[in-house]
Design a protein around this motif. Sequence first.
Motif, PDB file in Angstrom:
ATOM      1  N   THR A   8       0.832  -1.205   0.000  1.00 14.46           N
ATOM      2  CA  THR A   8       0.000   0.000   0.000  1.00 14.46           C
ATOM      3  C   THR A   8       0.864   1.251   0.000  1.00 14.46           C
ATOM      4  N   GLU A   9       1.947   1.244   0.765  1.00 13.39           N
ATOM      5  CA  GLU A   9       2.860   2.395   0.765  1.00 13.39           C
ATOM      6  C   GLU A   9       3.455   2.620  -0.619  1.00 13.39           C
ATOM      7  N   VAL A  10       3.854   1.537  -1.290  1.00 14.65           N
ATOM      8  CA  VAL A  10       4.391   1.654  -2.648  1.00 14.65           C
ATOM      9  C   VAL A  10       3.331   2.221  -3.592  1.00 14.65           C
ATOM     10  N   ALA A  11       2.102   1.736  -3.466  1.00 12.74           N
ATOM     11  CA  ALA A  11       1.021   2.210  -4.331  1.00 12.74           C
ATOM     12  C   ALA A  11       0.762   3.700  -4.121  1.00 12.74           C
ATOM     13  N   VAL A  12       0.692   4.130  -2.869  1.00 10.66           N
ATOM     14  CA  VAL A  12       0.435   5.543  -2.569  1.00 10.66           C
ATOM     15  C   VAL A  12       1.576   6.411  -3.091  1.00 10.66           C
ATOM     16  N   GLN A  13       2.816   5.930  -2.955  1.00 11.22           N
ATOM     17  CA  GLN A  13       3.955   6.696  -3.451  1.00 11.22           C
ATOM     18  C   GLN A  13       3.904   6.856  -4.960  1.00 11.22           C
ATOM     19  N   ARG A  14       3.572   5.783  -5.659  1.00  6.67           N
ATOM     20  CA  ARG A  14       3.549   5.854  -7.123  1.00  6.67           C
ATOM     21  C   ARG A  14       2.378   6.675  -7.637  1.00  6.67           C
ATOM     22  N   ILE A  15       1.303   6.713  -6.881  1.00  5.65           N
ATOM     23  CA  ILE A  15       0.132   7.472  -7.328  1.00  5.65           C
ATOM     24  C   ILE A  15       0.292   8.958  -7.028  1.00  5.65           C
ATOM     25  N   PHE A  16       0.749   9.279  -5.803  1.00  3.67           N
ATOM     26  CA  PHE A  16       0.775  10.677  -5.374  1.00  3.67           C
ATOM     27  C   PHE A  16       2.178  11.275  -5.278  1.00  3.67           C
ATOM     28  N   GLY A  17       3.209  10.441  -5.237  1.00  2.00           N
ATOM     29  CA  GLY A  17       4.572  10.955  -5.148  1.00  2.00           C
ATOM     30  C   GLY A  17       5.212  10.678  -3.799  1.00  2.00           C
ATOM     31  N   ALA A  18       6.555  10.610  -3.801  1.00  3.50           N
ATOM     32  CA  ALA A  18       7.296  10.266  -2.590  1.00  3.50           C
ATOM     33  C   ALA A  18       7.231  11.365  -1.534  1.00  3.50           C
ATOM     34  N   LEU A  26      23.236   2.393 -13.781  1.00  4.68           N
ATOM     35  CA  LEU A  26      22.013   3.074 -13.356  1.00  4.68           C
ATOM     36  C   LEU A  26      22.118   3.573 -11.919  1.00  4.68           C
ATOM     37  N   LEU A  27      22.851   2.869 -11.064  1.00  2.00           N
ATOM     38  CA  LEU A  27      23.061   3.358  -9.703  1.00  2.00           C
ATOM     39  C   LEU A  27      23.829   4.679  -9.713  1.00  2.00           C
ATOM     40  N   VAL A  28      24.810   4.793 -10.601  1.00  2.00           N
ATOM     41  CA  VAL A  28      25.539   6.057 -10.750  1.00  2.00           C
ATOM     42  C   VAL A  28      24.595   7.145 -11.250  1.00  2.00           C
ATOM     43  N   ASP A  29      23.734   6.795 -12.225  1.00  2.00           N
ATOM     44  CA  ASP A  29      22.772   7.772 -12.748  1.00  2.00           C
ATOM     45  C   ASP A  29      21.833   8.254 -11.647  1.00  2.00           C
ATOM     46  N   ILE A  30      21.334   7.320 -10.835  1.00  3.35           N
ATOM     47  CA  ILE A  30      20.407   7.677  -9.760  1.00  3.35           C
ATOM     48  C   ILE A  30      21.074   8.661  -8.800  1.00  3.35           C
ATOM     49  N   ALA A  31      22.327   8.386  -8.433  1.00  2.00           N
ATOM     50  CA  ALA A  31      23.048   9.289  -7.525  1.00  2.00           C
ATOM     51  C   ALA A  31      23.261  10.655  -8.166  1.00  2.00           C
ATOM     52  N   ARG A  32      23.581  10.675  -9.460  1.00  2.00           N
ATOM     53  CA  ARG A  32      23.860  11.931 -10.160  1.00  2.00           C
ATOM     54  C   ARG A  32      22.617  12.816 -10.248  1.00  2.00           C
ATOM     55  N   TYR A  33      21.480  12.212 -10.587  1.00  2.00           N
ATOM     56  CA  TYR A  33      20.282  13.007 -10.853  1.00  2.00           C
ATOM     57  C   TYR A  33      19.637  13.560  -9.586  1.00  2.00           C
ATOM     58  N   GLN A  34      20.104  13.132  -8.423  1.00  2.00           N
ATOM     59  CA  GLN A  34      19.544  13.678  -7.186  1.00  2.00           C
ATOM     60  C   GLN A  34      19.814  15.173  -7.055  1.00  2.00           C
ATOM     61  N   THR A  41      16.641   1.791  -4.148  1.00  2.00           N
ATOM     62  CA  THR A  41      17.839   2.566  -3.864  1.00  2.00           C
ATOM     63  C   THR A  41      17.451   3.913  -3.256  1.00  2.00           C
ATOM     64  N   PRO A  42      18.009   4.292  -2.105  1.00  2.00           N
ATOM     65  CA  PRO A  42      17.666   5.587  -1.502  1.00  2.00           C
ATOM     66  C   PRO A  42      17.940   6.738  -2.474  1.00  2.00           C
ATOM     67  N   ALA A  43      16.952   7.573  -2.678  1.00  2.00           N
ATOM     68  CA  ALA A  43      17.102   8.707  -3.590  1.00  2.00           C
ATOM     69  C   ALA A  43      16.114   9.796  -3.196  1.00  2.00           C
ATOM     70  N   LYS A  44      16.456  11.029  -3.556  1.00  2.00           N
ATOM     71  CA  LYS A  44      15.593  12.162  -3.226  1.00  2.00           C
ATOM     72  C   LYS A  44      14.364  12.213  -4.131  1.00  2.00           C
ATOM     73  N   MET A  45      14.451  11.597  -5.306  1.00  2.00           N
ATOM     74  CA  MET A  45      13.325  11.613  -6.230  1.00  2.00           C
ATOM     75  C   MET A  45      12.889  10.170  -6.483  1.00  2.00           C
ATOM     76  N   PRO A  46      11.615   9.962  -6.863  1.00  2.00           N
ATOM     77  CA  PRO A  46      11.161   8.611  -7.191  1.00  2.00           C
ATOM     78  C   PRO A  46      11.908   8.070  -8.402  1.00  2.00           C
TER      79      PRO A  46
END
Length: 267
Positions: free
Chosen positions: A36-46, A206-214, A246-251
Amino acid sequence: MESARAIKILERQRATIDELRSSRRSQEFTKWKRDTEVAVQRIFGADSRHLTDFSEIRYSLSVFTTGTPDSDFHDAYLRGLDTAKSILSSMIDEIREYDLDSNADSPTKALGTLEQVCLRFHIVARQLRVRYSNRTTLEIEDEYDVQDLLHSLLKLSFDDVRREEWTPSYAGGSARADFLLKEEGVVIEVKKTRQGLSVPDIGAQLLVDIARYQTHPDCKQLVCFIYDPEGRIGNPIGLERDLEKTPAKMPVRVIGECPEFCGRGIT
């Protein structure tokens, strides 16, 4: 995500609550809460109030002693489920009243459109091979071919599609994002599997990309599109889950497309 689909998902999670009332702290409850937490995050945002409201629900007593009867713990658990049911009902009513689809510039709306484009990518690429009198066409042979076709498909739904936006410096260097949907705040990173490029290599990139785009000022949502026409990824679901947690500031959303998974994403 489209409003109708979001409502269906939330209604399913709400309906499951009645099945959980008799089993406190069960594996079924743990799975339901996370799903449910995953669903709410994907619907409304992190960063949404919706996710905060749901995550802060308590299903146990805040204060208790060794003499506290089991019935008090169970009553607290039931109160938590009742609160969750009310909050999910409020979310469903909100979607019906205000319509997720009406906010065309939001990352949530853009994500639904992107999913549809990516999940039809292989069908389009295959159709391009069929031309009258064997005329020349676009053959998807490498990552640049994937980018060219995806760019054309994105133009069908988005007005401002930018190629190769500079990303902020990371680990002493900088790189270019494949695409930026400026108005929607979505960065799209494209990967294509090939011989010599292992699944761990793709994951590491992709892990490098995720860190970069934060630190990218325009990135409110990162979408990683992995095109795997030869089916080289043996466990796509595992790869997707590892990257998205992966922990990130954006979804972060991972969408995979290959013949084996034609018509669906890596979910």
